[in-house]
Design a protein around this motif. Structure first.
Motif, PDB file in Angstrom:
ATOM      1  N   THR A  74       0.848  -1.194   0.000  1.00  0.00           N
ATOM      2  CA  THR A  74       0.000   0.000   0.000  1.00  0.00           C
ATOM      3  C   THR A  74       0.880   1.240   0.000  1.00  0.00           C
ATOM      4  O   THR A  74       1.765   1.386   0.842  1.00  0.00           O
ATOM      5  CB  THR A  74      -0.929   0.005   1.225  1.00  0.00           C
ATOM      6  OG1 THR A  74      -1.754  -1.165   1.173  1.00  0.00           O
ATOM      7  CG2 THR A  74      -1.801   1.247   1.256  1.00  0.00           C
ATOM      8  N   GLU A  77      -3.236   6.257   0.898  1.00  0.00           N
ATOM      9  CA  GLU A  77      -4.531   6.112   1.551  1.00  0.00           C
ATOM     10  C   GLU A  77      -5.196   7.475   1.645  1.00  0.00           C
ATOM     11  O   GLU A  77      -4.529   8.500   1.801  1.00  0.00           O
ATOM     12  CB  GLU A  77      -4.365   5.521   2.960  1.00  0.00           C
ATOM     13  CG  GLU A  77      -3.852   4.100   2.970  1.00  0.00           C
ATOM     14  CD  GLU A  77      -3.617   3.565   4.375  1.00  0.00           C
ATOM     15  OE1 GLU A  77      -3.665   2.337   4.515  1.00  0.00           O
ATOM     16  OE2 GLU A  77      -3.388   4.371   5.303  1.00  0.00           O
ATOM     17  N   LEU A 105      -5.668  10.592  -7.718  1.00  0.00           N
ATOM     18  CA  LEU A 105      -6.164   9.452  -8.488  1.00  0.00           C
ATOM     19  C   LEU A 105      -7.408   9.890  -9.247  1.00  0.00           C
ATOM     20  O   LEU A 105      -8.386  10.332  -8.659  1.00  0.00           O
ATOM     21  CB  LEU A 105      -6.507   8.290  -7.538  1.00  0.00           C
ATOM     22  CG  LEU A 105      -7.238   7.088  -8.147  1.00  0.00           C
ATOM     23  CD1 LEU A 105      -6.349   6.362  -9.158  1.00  0.00           C
ATOM     24  CD2 LEU A 105      -7.688   6.125  -7.059  1.00  0.00           C
ATOM     25  N   VAL A 147      -7.332  -0.879  -5.898  1.00  0.00           N
ATOM     26  CA  VAL A 147      -7.902   0.160  -5.042  1.00  0.00           C
ATOM     27  C   VAL A 147      -8.968  -0.521  -4.193  1.00  0.00           C
ATOM     28  O   VAL A 147      -9.829  -1.239  -4.724  1.00  0.00           O
ATOM     29  CB  VAL A 147      -8.509   1.313  -5.869  1.00  0.00           C
ATOM     30  CG1 VAL A 147      -9.187   2.327  -4.951  1.00  0.00           C
ATOM     31  CG2 VAL A 147      -7.431   1.993  -6.704  1.00  0.00           C
ATOM     32  N   ILE A 187     -10.006   4.744   1.678  1.00  0.00           N
ATOM     33  CA  ILE A 187      -9.703   4.123   0.379  1.00  0.00           C
ATOM     34  C   ILE A 187      -8.186   3.972   0.307  1.00  0.00           C
ATOM     35  O   ILE A 187      -7.439   4.906   0.598  1.00  0.00           O
ATOM     36  CB  ILE A 187     -10.175   5.018  -0.786  1.00  0.00           C
ATOM     37  CG1 ILE A 187     -11.701   5.147  -0.780  1.00  0.00           C
ATOM     38  CG2 ILE A 187      -9.692   4.482  -2.124  1.00  0.00           C
ATOM     39  CD1 ILE A 187     -12.452   3.950  -1.265  1.00  0.00           C
ATOM     40  N   SER A 188      -7.725   2.786  -0.064  1.00  0.00           N
ATOM     41  CA  SER A 188      -6.281   2.578  -0.188  1.00  0.00           C
ATOM     42  C   SER A 188      -5.940   2.145  -1.611  1.00  0.00           C
ATOM     43  O   SER A 188      -6.754   1.519  -2.291  1.00  0.00           O
ATOM     44  CB  SER A 188      -5.789   1.532   0.818  1.00  0.00           C
ATOM     45  OG  SER A 188      -6.398   0.281   0.567  1.00  0.00           O
ATOM     46  N   ILE A 189      -4.748   2.483  -2.043  1.00  0.00           N
ATOM     47  CA  ILE A 189      -4.261   2.094  -3.356  1.00  0.00           C
ATOM     48  C   ILE A 189      -2.962   1.329  -3.135  1.00  0.00           C
ATOM     49  O   ILE A 189      -2.067   1.787  -2.428  1.00  0.00           O
ATOM     50  CB  ILE A 189      -4.082   3.328  -4.285  1.00  0.00           C
ATOM     51  CG1 ILE A 189      -3.584   2.897  -5.655  1.00  0.00           C
ATOM     52  CG2 ILE A 189      -3.195   4.381  -3.681  1.00  0.00           C
ATOM     53  CD1 ILE A 189      -3.680   4.011  -6.702  1.00  0.00           C
TER      54      ILE A 189
END
Length: 199
Positions: A74, A77, A105, A147, A187-189
């Motif tokens: 990760t 965030e 994003l 995501v 939300i995490s990427i």
């Protein structure tokens, strides 16, 4: 001139001769039918096989096949403040600012499709160096990203990260969520790390 492996050819001839000899011996022994001694042994084995019970599987523990787990790194965030609609396309209709990672994003739905999207990462004007630091290990490479929200995967995509680490773009698919899933909060990427021996 073509080279010939004499040793290999001699071995092949020897093997073939042994095989032919064995076939001849079996044919000679069975010329007058199967010998009584051999037939008796065959009958005994067939009888034993027919009379033996199939072992019960009641005491056998079934193990679920272990699915390979994705290893994720990760690197950004952000907090999802409010929903703009019920579908994932609505959730991603506005760019998301990952302040800690230094990028924005931006997800844009591909016209004429239901779940396909184009994905862009652009440097937050004040944090170009921070974005480069966040993506430093992947400069000039294509990466598989996920995501997610509360471990629910929302988007699966492949991005190419430029050599400077200040921009990335690619394409992917939105992963539609069951009605019971409430998308809210963080939300995490993440980048999917390929593990040896997994697919």
């Amino acid at each position: 001139m073509k080279k010939t492996d004499i040793t290999r050819e001699v071995l092949e001839m020897h093997t073939e001769n042994l095989l032919l000899k064995a076939i001849d011996e079996v044919s000679a022994e069975l010329k007058n039918g199967v010998p009584a001694e051999l037939q008796s042994e065959i009958d005994r084995l067939i009888s034993k096989s027919n009379s033996s019970e199939i072992p019960s599987s009641n005491n056998v523990v079934a193990f679920a096949s272990k699915r390979p787990q994705k290893q994720l790194h990760t690197f950004g965030e952000t907090e999802l403040l409010a929903a703009s609609g019920l579908s994932l396309a609505d959730w991603f209709s506005q760019p998301m600012n990952f302040v800690g990672a230094g990028f924005i994003l931006d997800i844009r739905k591909v016209l004429g499709t239901e779940h396909e999207v184009d994905v862009y990462l652009t440097s937050n004007n004040n944090n170009a160096e921070k974005m480069t630091d966040s993506l430093g290990s992947y400069l000039g490479k294509s990466v598989h990203i996920i995501v997610s929200n509360n471990e629910n995967e929302l988007l699966d995509a492949v991005l190419y990260i430029d050599e400077t680490g200040t921009a990335a773009e690619g394409s992917g698919k939105l992963i539609e969520q069951p009605e019971s899933v409430n998308v809210k909060g963080e939300i995490s990427i993440s980048i999917v790390i390929n593990m040896k021996g997994s697919d």
